[in-house]
Design a protein around this motif. Structure first.
Motif, mmCIF file in Angstrom:
data_model
loop_
_atom_site.group_PDB
_atom_site.id
_atom_site.type_symbol
_atom_site.label_atom_id
_atom_site.label_comp_id
_atom_site.label_asym_id
_atom_site.label_seq_id
_atom_site.Cartn_x
_atom_site.Cartn_y
_atom_site.Cartn_z
ATOM 1 N N VAL A 10 43.299 41.115 37.963
ATOM 2 C CA VAL A 10 44.672 40.621 38.154
ATOM 3 C C VAL A 10 45.558 41.296 37.119
ATOM 4 O O VAL A 10 45.298 41.213 35.911
ATOM 5 N N ASP B 46 49.050 40.876 36.827
ATOM 6 C CA ASP B 46 50.274 40.177 36.417
ATOM 7 C C ASP B 46 50.372 38.876 37.199
ATOM 8 O O ASP B 46 49.583 38.646 38.130
ATOM 9 N N LEU B 47 51.340 38.048 36.828
ATOM 10 C CA LEU B 47 51.685 36.895 37.671
ATOM 11 C C LEU B 47 53.071 37.145 38.237
ATOM 12 O O LEU B 47 53.995 37.514 37.499
ATOM 13 N N ASP C 55 51.787 33.357 41.694
ATOM 14 C CA ASP C 55 50.600 34.001 42.268
ATOM 15 C C ASP C 55 50.185 35.183 41.395
ATOM 16 O O ASP C 55 51.034 35.915 40.880
ATOM 17 N N GLY C 56 48.852 35.400 41.301
ATOM 18 C CA GLY C 56 48.362 36.587 40.622
ATOM 19 C C GLY C 56 48.583 37.811 41.494
ATOM 20 O O GLY C 56 48.606 37.715 42.727
ATOM 21 N N VAL D 155 44.806 32.437 40.058
ATOM 22 C CA VAL D 155 44.137 33.416 39.187
ATOM 23 C C VAL D 155 45.088 33.777 38.048
ATOM 24 O O VAL D 155 46.277 33.477 38.100
ATOM 25 N N LEU D 156 44.546 34.424 37.011
ATOM 26 C CA LEU D 156 45.359 34.713 35.817
ATOM 27 C C LEU D 156 45.257 36.186 35.441
ATOM 28 O O LEU D 156 44.242 36.839 35.745
ATOM 29 N N PRO D 157 46.291 36.702 34.750
ATOM 30 C CA PRO D 157 46.257 38.114 34.350
ATOM 31 C C PRO D 157 45.003 38.441 33.548
ATOM 32 O O PRO D 157 44.567 37.652 32.695
ATOM 33 N N GLU E 131 41.976 38.625 34.666
ATOM 34 C CA GLU E 131 40.733 38.111 35.270
ATOM 35 C C GLU E 131 40.198 39.089 36.317
ATOM 36 O O GLU E 131 40.965 39.660 37.106
ATOM 37 N N CYS F 201 41.315 33.439 46.466
ATOM 38 C CA CYS F 201 40.280 33.738 45.476
ATOM 39 C C CYS F 201 38.964 33.078 45.907
ATOM 40 O O CYS F 201 38.930 31.880 46.202
ATOM 41 N N SER G 226 39.867 34.451 32.308
ATOM 42 C CA SER G 226 40.792 34.722 31.196
ATOM 43 C C SER G 226 40.532 33.710 30.079
ATOM 44 O O SER G 226 40.235 32.538 30.357
#
Ligand code: SAM
Length: 411
Positions: A17, A19-20, A25-26, A40-42, A44, A62, A69
């Motif tokens: 990922v 960015d958000l 949303d990722g 999801v997170l940056p 990950e 996902c 993260s």
């Protein structure tokens, strides 16, 4: 392709990922276009089922977090992911604050403004149970929220963003509001009052149909009627008052205009530092509340009408001006009137970075943007409030705000 998914995926992809996006949303990349994935997170590494391909983006779900993260936390609400109200419960508050600052920076940069003026986000004094207001939708007697995409009704017993008195009202109303479509609750977090709308008469074991509720912000007591706007995070609203006051008191605050005044929140917070305040608001019920809330102050004059109609007719000099428009931002005529009035400073409060950036672009043709302070008024969601400090070119720079002051619990 066989999975236990309720849709046939276009592909199963693995990626990191990057960015958000603004809505939480990722962002990954698939077939040379952004692939948007919730939850999801940056940073990950994730496995994603691609659900749909649109013209410019694709959307996926996902399946597995392969490398989480360090900012990932367990979402406190069991409905997270199914309810679309929160988008960031899986992110720790530090990351939420960084994401919100980044969102404001991106909006400014997209409007051609210098993103370096955006300061680190101030957190909300409480990250859960901060909301004083809930609007529930009732379907077949069940109280809940309409979720977006797909638009379905989700019954909710306890939303963790809401003050406990709201949850208690929901519990008391369960099974008793079959013929309603809406169930609205507003509470005074610092007064203990509660307003339930509409009126359910003796069908509820608690009072409903109250015309208004009282709340305390920045040490001032406000009457708030059912149709009037009021900041939903009482404790973080203190921080907005602190910031607005900081901007306005950087120059001579003899005559101040509070445009988009609502029930008088900022006018009250400024009344002891200004000689005279003109508060402009077009909602009748909010004006009635403001009349009641500000009468004892003696130096606030209320004008009912649209800011774009009333600001061009402001008479006399204006030292400082507060703008707190709705999400869509200010009407161009209102902004032109601000420039024509030549106040030494302007505090622009906004809940939408895009409309803030658009309006700042116009104001910075004649004003200097000293800083923008994001405030996390809406923890766990992608929303962010921001206060921008602008000054006339010949005025002294507005110093950066000091650290958030402790909140005002006492009425
Ligand atoms: C974001 S709220 C801010 C209210 C207040 N400053 C506060 O902090 O509680 C925006 C307010 O602007 C009012 N409003 C919306 N459009 C307006 C317009 N064109 N002219 C004047 N007021 C407007 C709304 O009724 C609402 O009370």
């Amino acid at each position: 392709m066989t999975t236990s998914l309720p849709f046939e995926p276009l592909a199963i992809v693995e990626g990191i990922v990057s960015d958000l996006a603004d809505h939480g949303d990722g962002v990954l990349s698939w077939e040379d276009r952004p692939l948007m994935v919730a939850g999801v997170l940056p940073g990950e590494r994730v496995e994603v089922a691609v659900r749909k391909r649109y013209r410019n983006i694709s959307v996926g779900e996902c399946l597995r977090i392969l490398e989480p993260s360090p900012d990932r936390v367990d979402p406190p609400c069991p409905l997270f992911g199914r309810c679309s109200g929160c988008q960031l419960q899986h992110a720790g508050s530090d990351l939420q604050h960084r994401v919100k600052r980044r969102r404001v920076q991106r909006a400014l940069a997209a409007a051609g403004l210098d993103e370096r003026v955006v300061r680190p986000t101030w957190g909300s004094p409480t990250a859960l149970r901060y909301r004083n207001h809930a609007r529930f939708t009732v379907v077949d007697g069940a109280i809940g929220f309409m979720r977006r995409r797909p638009k379905v009704h989700l019954p909710v017993d306890d939303c963790l963003l809401m003050d406990e008195r709201i949850t208690e009202a929901v519990a008391r109303a369960r099974g008793r509001v079959d013929d309603a479509t809406q169930f609205n609750v507003r509470v005074g977090i610092r007064t203990g009052e509660r307003m339930i709308q509409p009126s359910f008469g003796d069908r509820l074991p608690v009072p409903s149909g109250q015309p208004h509720v009282h709340e305390v912000v920045f040490g001032h007591r406000f009457r708030v009627s059912a149709p009037a706007f009021f900041q939903v995070n009482t404790r973080a609203a203190d921080l907005l008052c602190q910031l607005v006051r900081h901007v306005v008191t950087c120059g001579p605050a003899r005559r101040v205009v509070d445009a988009y005044a609502g029930v008088g929140t900022f006018a009250a917070a400024l009344a002891d530092v200004a000689e005279r305040i003109v508060a402009v608001e077009y909602s009748g019920p909010a004006m009635d509340d403001a009349t009641c809330n500000l009468a004892h102050l003696g130096n606030v004059e209320l004008r009912c009408g649209a800011a774009e109609d009333l600001l061009p007719d402001l008479e006399g000099p204006v030292d400082a001006l507060v703008l707190d428009p709705p999400r869509r931002g200010c009407h161009r005529r209102a902004l032109e009137a601000v420039v024509a009035a030549r106040p030494a400073c302007v505090a622009y409060v906004s809940c939408d970075p895009a409309s803030l950036a658009r309006d700042l672009r116009l104001l910075t043709r004649t004003y200097v943007l000293d800083w923008v302070q994001p405030v996390d008024m809406f923890p766990q969601t992608h929303h962010v409030e921001a206060v921008a400090a602008l000054r006339r070119e010949d005025a002294s720079p507005i110093p950066p705000p000091r650290a958030p002051a402790p909140t005002y619990e006492a009425p």
